[in-house]
Design a protein around this motif. Structure first.
Motif, PDB file in Angstrom:
ATOM      1  N   MET A   1       0.835  -1.177   0.000  1.00 50.11           N
ATOM      2  CA  MET A   1       0.000   0.000   0.000  1.00 50.11           C
ATOM      3  C   MET A   1       0.886   1.250   0.000  1.00 50.11           C
ATOM      4  O   MET A   1       1.902   1.303   0.659  1.00 50.11           O
ATOM      5  CB  MET A   1      -0.901   0.020   1.223  1.00 50.11           C
ATOM      6  CG  MET A   1      -1.914  -1.099   1.266  1.00 50.11           C
ATOM      7  SD  MET A   1      -3.098  -0.957  -0.025  1.00 50.11           S
ATOM      8  CE  MET A   1      -4.545  -0.545   0.854  1.00 50.11           C
TER       9      MET A   1
ATOM     10  N   GLU B   1      -4.423   6.134   1.826  1.00 47.24           N
ATOM     11  CA  GLU B   1      -3.642   4.919   1.634  1.00 47.24           C
ATOM     12  C   GLU B   1      -4.375   4.043   0.629  1.00 47.24           C
ATOM     13  O   GLU B   1      -5.543   3.696   0.825  1.00 47.24           O
ATOM     14  CB  GLU B   1      -3.467   4.174   2.956  1.00 47.24           C
ATOM     15  CG  GLU B   1      -2.590   2.965   2.840  1.00 47.24           C
ATOM     16  CD  GLU B   1      -2.384   2.273   4.173  1.00 47.24           C
ATOM     17  OE1 GLU B   1      -1.653   1.276   4.197  1.00 47.24           O
ATOM     18  OE2 GLU B   1      -2.960   2.715   5.174  1.00 47.24           O
ATOM     19  N   ALA B   2      -3.675   3.710  -0.460  1.00 41.53           N
ATOM     20  CA  ALA B   2      -4.288   2.897  -1.514  1.00 41.53           C
ATOM     21  C   ALA B   2      -3.207   2.103  -2.235  1.00 41.53           C
ATOM     22  O   ALA B   2      -2.014   2.409  -2.123  1.00 41.53           O
ATOM     23  CB  ALA B   2      -5.028   3.788  -2.504  1.00 41.53           C
ATOM     24  N   GLY B   3      -3.635   1.115  -2.992  1.00 39.62           N
ATOM     25  CA  GLY B   3      -2.703   0.275  -3.742  1.00 39.62           C
ATOM     26  C   GLY B   3      -2.216   0.920  -5.020  1.00 39.62           C
ATOM     27  O   GLY B   3      -1.144   0.588  -5.520  1.00 39.62           O
ATOM     28  N   SER B   4      -2.991   1.837  -5.578  1.00 38.54           N
ATOM     29  CA  SER B   4      -2.614   2.511  -6.813  1.00 38.54           C
ATOM     30  C   SER B   4      -3.209   3.914  -6.821  1.00 38.54           C
ATOM     31  O   SER B   4      -4.028   4.265  -5.969  1.00 38.54           O
ATOM     32  CB  SER B   4      -3.123   1.720  -8.025  1.00 38.54           C
ATOM     33  OG  SER B   4      -4.531   1.736  -8.049  1.00 38.54           O
ATOM     34  N   CYS B   5      -2.825   4.688  -7.821  1.00 42.89           N
ATOM     35  CA  CYS B   5      -3.357   6.048  -7.939  1.00 42.89           C
ATOM     36  C   CYS B   5      -4.859   6.007  -8.220  1.00 42.89           C
ATOM     37  O   CYS B   5      -5.618   6.829  -7.708  1.00 42.89           O
ATOM     38  CB  CYS B   5      -2.618   6.793  -9.037  1.00 42.89           C
ATOM     39  SG  CYS B   5      -3.043   8.535  -9.140  1.00 42.89           S
ATOM     40  N   GLU B   6      -5.294   5.050  -9.030  1.00 41.81           N
ATOM     41  CA  GLU B   6      -6.728   4.913  -9.319  1.00 41.81           C
ATOM     42  C   GLU B   6      -7.509   4.584  -8.054  1.00 41.81           C
ATOM     43  O   GLU B   6      -8.608   5.087  -7.839  1.00 41.81           O
ATOM     44  CB  GLU B   6      -6.967   3.834 -10.386  1.00 41.81           C
ATOM     45  CG  GLU B   6      -6.470   4.198 -11.757  1.00 41.81           C
ATOM     46  CD  GLU B   6      -4.967   3.963 -11.932  1.00 41.81           C
ATOM     47  OE1 GLU B   6      -4.365   3.210 -11.123  1.00 41.81           O
ATOM     48  OE2 GLU B   6      -4.398   4.558 -12.860  1.00 41.81           O
ATOM     49  N   GLY B   7      -6.948   3.708  -7.213  1.00 43.48           N
ATOM     50  CA  GLY B   7      -7.595   3.386  -5.942  1.00 43.48           C
ATOM     51  C   GLY B   7      -7.689   4.593  -5.026  1.00 43.48           C
ATOM     52  O   GLY B   7      -8.691   4.782  -4.334  1.00 43.48           O
ATOM     53  N   ALA B   8      -6.652   5.433  -5.033  1.00 38.27           N
ATOM     54  CA  ALA B   8      -6.681   6.656  -4.227  1.00 38.27           C
ATOM     55  C   ALA B   8      -7.741   7.610  -4.739  1.00 38.27           C
ATOM     56  O   ALA B   8      -8.465   8.232  -3.960  1.00 38.27           O
ATOM     57  CB  ALA B   8      -5.310   7.320  -4.234  1.00 38.27           C
ATOM     58  N   GLU B   9      -7.857   7.734  -6.063  1.00 36.56           N
ATOM     59  CA  GLU B   9      -8.890   8.590  -6.642  1.00 36.56           C
ATOM     60  C   GLU B   9     -10.279   8.098  -6.281  1.00 36.56           C
ATOM     61  O   GLU B   9     -11.155   8.889  -5.898  1.00 36.56           O
ATOM     62  CB  GLU B   9      -8.735   8.644  -8.158  1.00 36.56           C
ATOM     63  CG  GLU B   9      -7.523   9.398  -8.626  1.00 36.56           C
ATOM     64  CD  GLU B   9      -7.344   9.345 -10.133  1.00 36.56           C
ATOM     65  OE1 GLU B   9      -8.238   8.827 -10.831  1.00 36.56           O
ATOM     66  OE2 GLU B   9      -6.305   9.819 -10.615  1.00 36.56           O
ATOM     67  N   LEU B  10     -10.500   6.785  -6.399  1.00 40.85           N
ATOM     68  CA  LEU B  10     -11.813   6.231  -6.061  1.00 40.85           C
ATOM     69  C   LEU B  10     -12.152   6.458  -4.591  1.00 40.85           C
ATOM     70  O   LEU B  10     -13.278   6.837  -4.258  1.00 40.85           O
ATOM     71  CB  LEU B  10     -11.855   4.739  -6.395  1.00 40.85           C
ATOM     72  CG  LEU B  10     -11.863   4.384  -7.880  1.00 40.85           C
ATOM     73  CD1 LEU B  10     -11.718   2.876  -8.062  1.00 40.85           C
ATOM     74  CD2 LEU B  10     -13.141   4.881  -8.531  1.00 40.85           C
ATOM     75  N   ALA B  11     -11.185   6.243  -3.719  1.00 45.04           N
ATOM     76  CA  ALA B  11     -11.431   6.441  -2.284  1.00 45.04           C
ATOM     77  C   ALA B  11     -11.709   7.903  -1.971  1.00 45.04           C
ATOM     78  O   ALA B  11     -12.615   8.221  -1.198  1.00 45.04           O
ATOM     79  CB  ALA B  11     -10.229   5.945  -1.479  1.00 45.04           C
TER      80      ALA B  11
END
Length: 145
Positions: free
Chosen positions: A1, A104-114
């Motif tokens: 992460m 905290e996210a696994g990728s930039c896309e995951g951070a954007e979604l969160a």
């Protein structure tokens, strides 16, 4: 992460929100000046170019040995790779962006979604009322007596 710093633009447009990952940057290690230019860090790119130019001229004038100059080039690149993300955040803040938090996210896309899922769940705040108190006296120096 990975931890991402979220920076909101001064105009508040959600399509310009920037997510900067924390930590070491391989791109900054391999392409120091180009990486700085790509991220619009003009002064940092100019400083890196100047340092590289000075080392190259010192090597060609035989002030520095080629092995020592290569070691200095590598040292500058490694230091820049460790600090590149912090410099990017500082550059965005100077451009008017403000820190909105960390995700905290696994990728930039995951951070954007969160980030946008959390932003959508917060109800909009009502606009503050613009009621002004009426003063009794004309000059306003006696207050409420």
């Amino acid at each position: 992460m990975t931890i991402f710093a979220v920076l909101e633009p001064p105009d508040g447009k959600p399509d310009r929100v920037d997510f900067v990952p924390e930590g070491f940057s391989w791109g900054a290690l391999l392409f120091t000046v180009v990486w700085a230019l790509w991220h619009r860090m003009w002064m940092v790119a100019a400083l890196l170019f100047a340092l590289t130019s000075v080392l190259t001229v010192a090597t060609s004038l035989e002030v520095l040995g080629p092995n020592f100059a290569a070691l200095l080039h590598l040292g500058i690149a490694v230091i820049f790779a460790f600090e590149a993300r912090n410099l990017e955040v500082k550059s965005l803040e100077r451009a008017g962006f403000r820190r909105a938090g960390l995700i905290e996210a696994g990728s930039c896309e995951g951070a954007e979604l969160a980030y946008f899922a959390d932003r959508a769940s917060v109800p909009p705040q009502p606009a503050p009322s613009r009621v002004q108190a009426v003063q009794d006296d004309t000059l306003g120096i006696f207050g409420k007596v």
